[in-house]
Scaffold this motif. Sequence first.
Motif, PDB file in Angstrom:
ATOM      1  N   TYR A   1       7.920   3.077  -7.924  1.00  0.00           N
ATOM      2  CA  TYR A   1       7.864   4.548  -7.829  1.00  0.00           C
ATOM      3  C   TYR A   1       9.287   4.997  -7.597  1.00  0.00           C
ATOM      4  O   TYR A   1       9.757   4.963  -6.462  1.00  0.00           O
TER       5      TYR A   1
ATOM      6  N   LYS B   1      11.320   2.890  -5.186  1.00  0.00           N
ATOM      7  CA  LYS B   1      10.435   2.082  -4.342  1.00  0.00           C
ATOM      8  C   LYS B   1       9.716   1.021  -5.176  1.00  0.00           C
ATOM      9  O   LYS B   1       9.050   1.336  -6.165  1.00  0.00           O
TER      10      LYS B   1
ATOM     11  N   ALA C   1       6.793  -1.025  -5.403  1.00  0.00           N
ATOM     12  CA  ALA C   1       5.515  -1.013  -4.694  1.00  0.00           C
ATOM     13  C   ALA C   1       4.704  -2.274  -4.931  1.00  0.00           C
ATOM     14  O   ALA C   1       3.926  -2.687  -4.077  1.00  0.00           O
TER      15      ALA C   1
ATOM     16  N   PRO D   1      -2.841  -4.779   4.627  1.00  0.00           N
ATOM     17  CA  PRO D   1      -2.466  -3.637   5.473  1.00  0.00           C
ATOM     18  C   PRO D   1      -2.146  -2.391   4.643  1.00  0.00           C
ATOM     19  O   PRO D   1      -1.852  -2.487   3.459  1.00  0.00           O
ATOM     20  N   SER D   2      -2.204  -1.259   5.273  1.00  0.00           N
ATOM     21  CA  SER D   2      -1.952   0.012   4.603  1.00  0.00           C
ATOM     22  C   SER D   2      -0.569   0.025   3.955  1.00  0.00           C
ATOM     23  O   SER D   2       0.402  -0.453   4.536  1.00  0.00           O
ATOM     24  N   GLY D   3      -0.513   0.536   2.754  1.00  0.00           N
ATOM     25  CA  GLY D   3       0.781   0.669   2.072  1.00  0.00           C
ATOM     26  C   GLY D   3       1.217  -0.583   1.351  1.00  0.00           C
ATOM     27  O   GLY D   3       2.341  -0.654   0.871  1.00  0.00           O
ATOM     28  N   CYS D   4       0.328  -1.605   1.235  1.00  0.00           N
ATOM     29  CA  CYS D   4       0.754  -2.859   0.611  1.00  0.00           C
ATOM     30  C   CYS D   4       0.606  -2.812  -0.896  1.00  0.00           C
ATOM     31  O   CYS D   4       0.978  -3.752  -1.586  1.00  0.00           O
ATOM     32  N   GLY D   5       0.052  -1.748  -1.445  1.00  0.00           N
ATOM     33  CA  GLY D   5       0.019  -1.602  -2.901  1.00  0.00           C
ATOM     34  C   GLY D   5      -1.332  -1.862  -3.537  1.00  0.00           C
ATOM     35  O   GLY D   5      -1.425  -2.009  -4.754  1.00  0.00           O
ATOM     36  N   LYS D   6      -2.415  -1.868  -2.747  1.00  0.00           N
ATOM     37  CA  LYS D   6      -3.740  -2.122  -3.320  1.00  0.00           C
ATOM     38  C   LYS D   6      -4.129  -1.020  -4.291  1.00  0.00           C
ATOM     39  O   LYS D   6      -4.519  -1.265  -5.430  1.00  0.00           O
ATOM     40  N   SER D   7      -4.000   0.255  -3.830  1.00  0.00           N
ATOM     41  CA  SER D   7      -4.358   1.376  -4.707  1.00  0.00           C
ATOM     42  C   SER D   7      -3.476   1.379  -5.939  1.00  0.00           C
ATOM     43  O   SER D   7      -3.940   1.656  -7.042  1.00  0.00           O
ATOM     44  N   THR D   8      -2.211   1.056  -5.727  1.00  0.00           N
ATOM     45  CA  THR D   8      -1.286   1.075  -6.848  1.00  0.00           C
ATOM     46  C   THR D   8      -1.728   0.091  -7.919  1.00  0.00           C
ATOM     47  O   THR D   8      -1.782   0.428  -9.107  1.00  0.00           O
TER      48      THR D   8
ATOM     49  N   ILE E   1       1.398   9.766 -12.782  1.00  0.00           N
ATOM     50  CA  ILE E   1       2.470   9.936 -11.792  1.00  0.00           C
ATOM     51  C   ILE E   1       3.797   9.767 -12.514  1.00  0.00           C
ATOM     52  O   ILE E   1       4.095   8.683 -13.025  1.00  0.00           O
TER      53      ILE E   1
ATOM     54  N   GLU F   1     -11.539   1.960  -1.771  1.00  0.00           N
ATOM     55  CA  GLU F   1     -12.130   2.278  -0.470  1.00  0.00           C
ATOM     56  C   GLU F   1     -13.295   3.253  -0.602  1.00  0.00           C
ATOM     57  O   GLU F   1     -13.267   4.336  -0.039  1.00  0.00           O
TER      58      GLU F   1
ATOM     59  N   HIS G   1     -10.793  -1.741   3.624  1.00  0.00           N
ATOM     60  CA  HIS G   1     -10.117  -2.070   4.880  1.00  0.00           C
ATOM     61  C   HIS G   1     -11.059  -2.783   5.821  1.00  0.00           C
ATOM     62  O   HIS G   1     -10.681  -3.120   6.939  1.00  0.00           O
TER      63      HIS G   1
END
Lengths: 462, 289
Positions: free
Chosen positions: B51, B54, B56, B75-82, B94, B211, B242
Motif C-alpha cells: 500500500y 507499506k 503489507a 494478530p491484527s494488522g498482519c495482512g489477513k484481510s489484504t 484501492i 471475520e 480472531h
Amino acid sequence: MQTSTLILALLVLTAIAYQLGRARSLRVAGGPRGARKLHSLPAYYGLLTAIWCSLPALVVVLGWQALEDRIIAGQVVQSMGGGVQELAPGELSLVLNDVRNVVAGNVKPDAVAPEIATAALRWQRLDGLSRTSAAVLALCVALAGGWITLSRIKPTMRARNRVEQIVRVALMGCSLIAILTTIGIVLSVLYESLQFFRFVPVTEFIFGTQWSPQLAIRADQVGSSGAFGAVPLFAGTLLISFIAMAIAVPVGLFSAIYLAEYASRGFRAVTKPMLEVLAGIPTVVYGFFAALTVAPLLRGVGERLGLEVASESALAAGLVMGIMIIPFVSSLADDMITAVPQSMRDGSYGLGATRSETIRKVVLPAALPGIVGGVLLAVSRAIGETMIVVMAAGLSANLTANPLEAVTTVTVQIVTLLVGDQEFDSPKTLAAFALGLVLFLVTLLLNVIALKVVRRYREQYE
Amino acid sequence: MAVESKTQSRSAALETATAAAGGSEPTARRTVGDVSVPNPVMTCRQVNVHYGDKHAIRDVSLDVAHNEVIAMIGPSGCGKSTLLRCLNRLNDTIPTAVVTGTITLDGQDIYERRQDVVQLRARVGMVFQKPNPFPKSVYENVAYGPRIHGLAADRTELDEIVQTSLQRAGLWEEVKDRLDQPGTALSGGQQQRLCIARTIAVGPEVILMDEPCSALDPIATARIEDLIDELRQNYAICIVTHSMQQAARVSQRTAYFHLGDLIEVGSTDMIFTNPKHRLTEGYITGRFG
Ligand SMILES: Nc1ncnc2c1ncn2[C@@H]1O[C@H](COP(=O)(O)OP(=O)(O)OP(=O)(O)O)[C@@H](O)[C@H]1O
Ligand SMILES: [Mg+2]
C-alpha cells in the motif's frame, strides 16, 4: 467629549480592569503559587472584572445616544414657545430640520429666522451638556462596575461559570438577532401584502392572467386600468427555472458522478476548485454574459433555422442560470455520493457487479434522497434568482410556454415595481410585497421539503 | 516468466524449510508446513502487496483446496484481510494497492490482463467483516447478484434462487414474511446471514469470509458456523477469524500470519495441538511474541 474618545477611554479602562482582576485574584489566593486554590483560572477573574467594567458603561452610552436626540428636540421645541408646539407633526419636523441644519453648519444662522437661530444656539448648548454628562455617567458606571467586581473577588468565587453564563447570553443574543430580523421581515411583508389585498382581491392576484401594474393617474386616462394577475409571472418563473434545472441537474449530476467515481485524483484536484470558481462568479456577470453573448447567439442560430427568437428570451436566461447552478448541484451531489460508504461499493463489487452497475444500482439509489434535497435547494435558488433574468429575459409579462419568447419573472417584477420614485401606498408598490410574500412561501416550502429529505437520508446509515 | 522461475526456486526453499522444521528452530519469513494441496482451486505464489510504501504482505504462497475450509489467523494488522481481498481482486478498488506474484483460479492467472474482473468476482464471492446489506429490500438484496449476472430467466426462477439462498443461509424462516422490508432493518446477525445469502445466490466456487462473526452473538455465530460447514460440501471457503475456537471448529486447515508473513500452515488439528513455529505457538497459547 467625543463619543469615539469616550469609547477609547472605556477600552483602556477595560484593559486595566482585566489586569487588576487577574492580579487581585492571585493576591487573594496568596501569590502566584496560590492559583490552585482559586475556583477558576486567574484569567477568568480578569475577564469578569473587564466585562462588568465595560458592559454596563456601554449600555449607558448606547442608551443615551438613542434617547439624546429626542430629549433635546423636546427641550428645544418647548423653549420655542406655544406657536411651534401646536404645529402639525409634519410642519414641526420641517422646523426642526431647519434648526438641525443650522446646528450642523449647513446653513448660516443669519440666513434663517431669528427664532430658529436662537433655537439652534440652545440646541448646541444642550448637546454639549448632554455629551459631557453622558461621558461622566459612563465612566462612573465603568469605574463602579469594575470596583464592585474587584472587591468581590474571593478564591471561592465561581468566575468561570459567571463568564460562561454571560458569554452564553451574548451568543443567544446573536442568534436572536437573526431570528428576530427574519420575523420582522416576514411580518412587514405580510402587513404590506394585506394592504395590497385591500386594493386587489386575492383571487384576482393568484388566478388573474393579466399583469400590467400601471395605474391611471387621471380618472379619464385610457389603457392604464392596472391589472394584477400574477399568473404570467409565475409561469415565467417556472419556465425559466425549468430550463435552468433541465441544464443544471443532468450536467451537475453526471459531473458529480464522474468526479466522485471515475476521475483520477489529479483531475479531481483541478476540477473541483474550478467548479467552485464557477459558483463564485457574481450573478450580474452571468447576467450580461446572458444578455450580450448567449441571447444574440441564440437569435443567430434561430434565424438560420427559421425560428423567431426574441432578443430577450426565456431560453437565454434559463441556459445561463442553469450554468450558474451546475456547481451547486454537482458539489452537493458529489458530497452525497462520496458519503455512501465504501462498504456498499465493496459489497456490490464482491458480487461481480461492474462499476457502472454499482453506481446505477447501489450508489445512486443510496445517495438519491440527498441528491433530491440538493436539487430542491437548487430550485429555490433558481426561483429567487433575479439579475440574470432582469438582463436576459425581459420585462414583458407574456403568458407563454414558448422558451423563445420574452417572459418575465416574479423577482424581475418586484425590482421594476420598486425602482424609481414610488408612492408607498399605491397598489403598484404594494404588489411587490405580495409577490415577495408568495415567493418567500414557495422557497420556504421547497427548503423545508429539501431539509426533510436530506435529514431522512442522514439517518439511513446509523 | 520471471515470476514463475522465482516461484520454483522458492518452492525448493520451502521444501528445505519444511524438512528442517522437525529439527532445528525454523527461521522467521519461511513458511513452516506444506502450502500446497493435491487438488487446489486457488493457488497463491509469492504474493506481495504494497500500500504505497507499506509492505503489507511478503512472499506469501498458499493453496486453497476444493471442499475445504481454510482459516486464516494472526494478530491484527498482519495482512489477513489484504490477502483475502487479493483473491477476488477487490484490492483493485484501492488506488494505492499494488499486488505482485501469481494467483490462480482453476489454473488461470487471475491478475492476467485477459482476466475479466467481474467474472472472477462472480466465481470468488466475499462476505465482509461488517454486514453491509444494500439499502434495498431483503428480496432485492439477494436478487441483486442473480440479476446483474442474468442467472434467472424470469421472475419465478428468481424467486426460487432468492428462496433457496435464504434457506441455505438459515434466514428464510425469519424473513419469509417480510421480504419487501429494507435489509438494513434486520438485526446484525440477520444482516450478516443476508450478506451470505446474497453471496451464495451468485453461485460462486470460492467464498471468502472476513471475520464474518465478529459482530454476532454466540447463537448467530453457531448458526453461521453450521452454515459454513454445510457450504463446504459445494464450495471452498477461506475464513479470517480472531477466534481460535472458531478456527478449530470450522476449518480443516489453518494458516498463521504474522506482520505480513505466512508463518505456518497445516491441518487445523496439528496447528492447534502441535504448532511447529514458536510464533504460532505463542499466538495460539495466548502468550504472544
Ligand atoms: N487501504 C490501505 N491503505 C494503506 N494501508 C493499508 C490499507 N489497508 C490495510 N493497510 C495496512 O496493511 C496492513 C494489513 O492490513 P489488513 O487489513 O490486511 O490487516 P488484518 O490482518 O486484516 O487486520 P485485522 O485483523 O485487524 O482485520 C496493516 O498494517 C494496515 O495498516
Ligand atoms: Mg481485517
